[in-house]
Enzyme design. Structure first.
Site, PDB file in Angstrom:
ATOM      1  N   ARG A  73      11.603  40.576  32.113  1.00 28.28           N
ATOM      2  CA  ARG A  73      12.542  41.927  32.134  1.00 28.28           C
ATOM      3  C   ARG A  73      12.205  41.942  32.677  1.00 28.28           C
ATOM      4  NH1 ARG A  73      14.731  46.548  27.956  1.00 28.28           N
ATOM      5  NH2 ARG A  73      15.337  44.597  27.067  1.00 28.28           N
ATOM      6  N   HIS A  97      21.218  39.103  28.788  1.00 33.76           N
ATOM      7  CA  HIS A  97      20.488  39.369  27.980  1.00 33.76           C
ATOM      8  C   HIS A  97      21.005  38.400  27.043  1.00 33.76           C
ATOM      9  CE1 HIS A  97      17.513  42.085  25.849  1.00 33.76           C
ATOM     10  NE2 HIS A  97      18.645  43.460  25.596  1.00 33.76           N
ATOM     11  N   GLN A 154      19.396  39.319  22.633  1.00 32.91           N
ATOM     12  CA  GLN A 154      19.923  40.416  22.504  1.00 32.91           C
ATOM     13  C   GLN A 154      21.387  39.463  21.873  1.00 32.91           C
ATOM     14  OE1 GLN A 154      20.070  42.935  22.313  1.00 32.91           O
ATOM     15  NE2 GLN A 154      21.379  43.363  20.829  1.00 32.91           N
ATOM     16  N   ASP A 207      27.550  49.471  24.536  1.00 35.58           N
ATOM     17  CA  ASP A 207      26.377  49.823  24.525  1.00 35.58           C
ATOM     18  C   ASP A 207      26.196  50.636  25.521  1.00 35.58           C
ATOM     19  OD1 ASP A 207      23.920  49.262  25.577  1.00 35.58           O
ATOM     20  OD2 ASP A 207      24.632  47.355  27.568  1.00 35.58           O
ATOM     21  N   CYS A 262      23.798  47.591  20.718  1.00 39.08           N
ATOM     22  CA  CYS A 262      22.682  46.688  21.148  1.00 39.08           C
ATOM     23  C   CYS A 262      21.303  47.837  21.625  1.00 39.08           C
ATOM     24  CB  CYS A 262      22.619  45.843  22.729  1.00 39.08           C
ATOM     25  SG  CYS A 262      23.448  46.951  24.090  1.00 39.08           S
ATOM     26  N   ARG A 318      17.030  40.826  16.096  1.00 36.55           N
ATOM     27  CA  ARG A 318      16.004  40.614  17.123  1.00 36.55           C
ATOM     28  C   ARG A 318      14.786  40.249  17.232  1.00 36.55           C
ATOM     29  NH1 ARG A 318      16.682  43.763  21.855  1.00 36.55           N
ATOM     30  NH2 ARG A 318      15.650  42.070  23.300  1.00 36.55           N
TER      31      ARG A 318
HETATM   32  N1   CP Z   1      18.543  46.487  22.923  1.00 39.31           N
HETATM   33  C1   CP Z   1      17.434  46.402  23.689  1.00 39.31           C
HETATM   34  O1   CP Z   1      17.140  45.584  24.579  1.00 39.31           O
HETATM   35  O2   CP Z   1      16.676  47.174  23.633  1.00 39.31           O
HETATM   36  P1   CP Z   1      15.295  47.716  24.801  1.00 39.31           P
HETATM   37  O3   CP Z   1      15.928  48.109  26.181  1.00 39.31           O
HETATM   38  O4   CP Z   1      14.817  48.415  23.931  1.00 39.31           O
HETATM   39  O5   CP Z   1      14.386  46.835  24.545  1.00 39.31           O
HETATM   40  N1  NVA Z   2      23.148  47.265  29.374  1.00 36.85           N
HETATM   41  C1  NVA Z   2      21.478  47.709  29.255  1.00 36.85           C
HETATM   42  C2  NVA Z   2      21.174  47.143  27.982  1.00 36.85           C
HETATM   43  C3  NVA Z   2      19.724  47.871  27.385  1.00 36.85           C
HETATM   44  C4  NVA Z   2      19.638  47.315  26.103  1.00 36.85           C
HETATM   45  C5  NVA Z   2      20.899  48.047  30.365  1.00 36.85           C
HETATM   46  O1  NVA Z   2      20.898  47.395  30.915  1.00 36.85           O
HETATM   47  O2  NVA Z   2      20.200  49.451  30.546  1.00 36.85           O
END
Ligand code: CP
Ligand code: NVA
Length: 312
Positions: free
Chosen positions: A109, A136, A139, A231, A271, A299
């Protein structure tokens, strides 16, 4: 309980997979949920090690990957950005080659999508995109699994995303297209999904024949939608824009007035994390809590399907 044909592959971009592979992975996630929910574990990844790198915060991704990998028999090691600072203390190319000597798979990530692709070029183990500024995909696999569980198939369904055209939106356009579901995004001018990602989704839809719409009016967008998707308005890394974004997105809240325009049988997905009172009201969130938390639960199973297939 694995898709052997995906062994050794990276899971970085949804478009690296064809429709039948995505549909099979979704079904495998559903099977793994039935097989392993509760305290039931498998040994598909016994003796394997998964490394997980995080340059941004995470609740769901961290725990669903870690616990999911353990349920498949693997061991996990988590490294945070301040421990290795990917690309700063040493090159991404060298880090990838070192980690490949210890582990059997890695989730990343981070901010720059190209960093994950560069890592994968030099790694000899499967690399999973656990969120970048661009996409993502994990997700969206869980979201598609949730929709399949609820509606039984994707045929004739429409999903409408409301808000910022961000990493989640980019992946949703492609994921919905791969399963042949109509997809619409309502975003303010200047906050549309990435234009190249839209092109990729349109290319996929040439095969699957689903409709893709990018609109500015959320009311028009949710018309006929079976799934409304939300989101945060300010993604990780954009914190300095929080106040400006709150103003720009205020007409894009998912609330009872907006959802009244959707299909009768609609569900709302998010999400998470959710900022109630901003992109979604507490009322609409709670009415859909069963679906939203099932989405979060999925997930783990959707990712177990990915890990079992690419690392198994
Ligand atoms: N939805 C999601 O990816 O959550 P986190 O950022 O907590 O991993
Ligand atoms: N769009 C959000 C998604 C979090 C899971 C971000 O990137 O912070």
């Amino acid at each position: 309980m694995t898709l052997n044909k995906l062994k050794g592959k990276d899971f970085i971009n949804l478009e690296d997979f064809n429709s039948s592979e995505i549909l099979e992975l979704i079904d495998l996630g559903i099977k793994l949920k039935k097989k392993t929910k509760g305290n039931k574990n498998l040994d598909i990844l016994k003796g394997k090690n998964l490394v997980m790198y995080f340059a941004k915060p995470s609740l769901r991704t961290r725990l669903s990957f870690e616990i999911g990998a353990k349920k498949l028999g693997a061991d996990t090691s988590v490294i945070k950005q301040d421990e290795i600072i990917l690309g700063k203390r040493e090159s991404i190319e060298d880090t990838a080659r070192v980690i490949s000597k210890y582990a059997d798979g890695i989730t990343i990530r981070t901010f720059e999508h190209s960093d994950v692709e560069l890592f994968a070029e030099y790694a000899s183990i499967p690399v999973v995109n656990a969120l970048t500024d661009l996409s993502h995909p994990c997700q969206i696999m869980a979201d598609l699994m949730t929709i399949k569980e609820k509606f039984g198939s994707f045929k004739g369904l429409k999903v409408t995303y409301v808000g910022d055209g961000n990493n989640v939106t980019n992946s949703l356009l492609k994921g919905a297209s791969l399963v042949g579901m109509d997809v619409c995004a309502a975003c303010p001018n200047g906050y549309e999904p990435d234009s190249n990602q839209i092109k990729i989704a349109e290319h996929i839809s040439g095969e699957t024949k689903n409709k893709i719409e990018i609109l500015t009016d959320p009311y028009e967008a949710v018309s006929g939608a079976n799934v409304i998707y939300g989101d945060v308005w300010t993604s990780m890394g954009q914190e300095a824009e929080y106040e400006t974004r709150k103003e720009i997105f205020k007409g894009y809240q998912i609330n009872e007035k907006l959802t009244a325009n959707a299909a009768k049988d609609h569900i709302v997905l998010h999400c998470l994390p959710a900022h109630k009172g901003e992109e979604i009201t507490a009322e609409t969130f709670e009415k859909n809590a069963e679906h939203i938390f099932n989405q979060a639960e999925n997930r783990m199973y959707a990712q177990m399907a990915i890990l079992a297939s690419i690392m198994g």
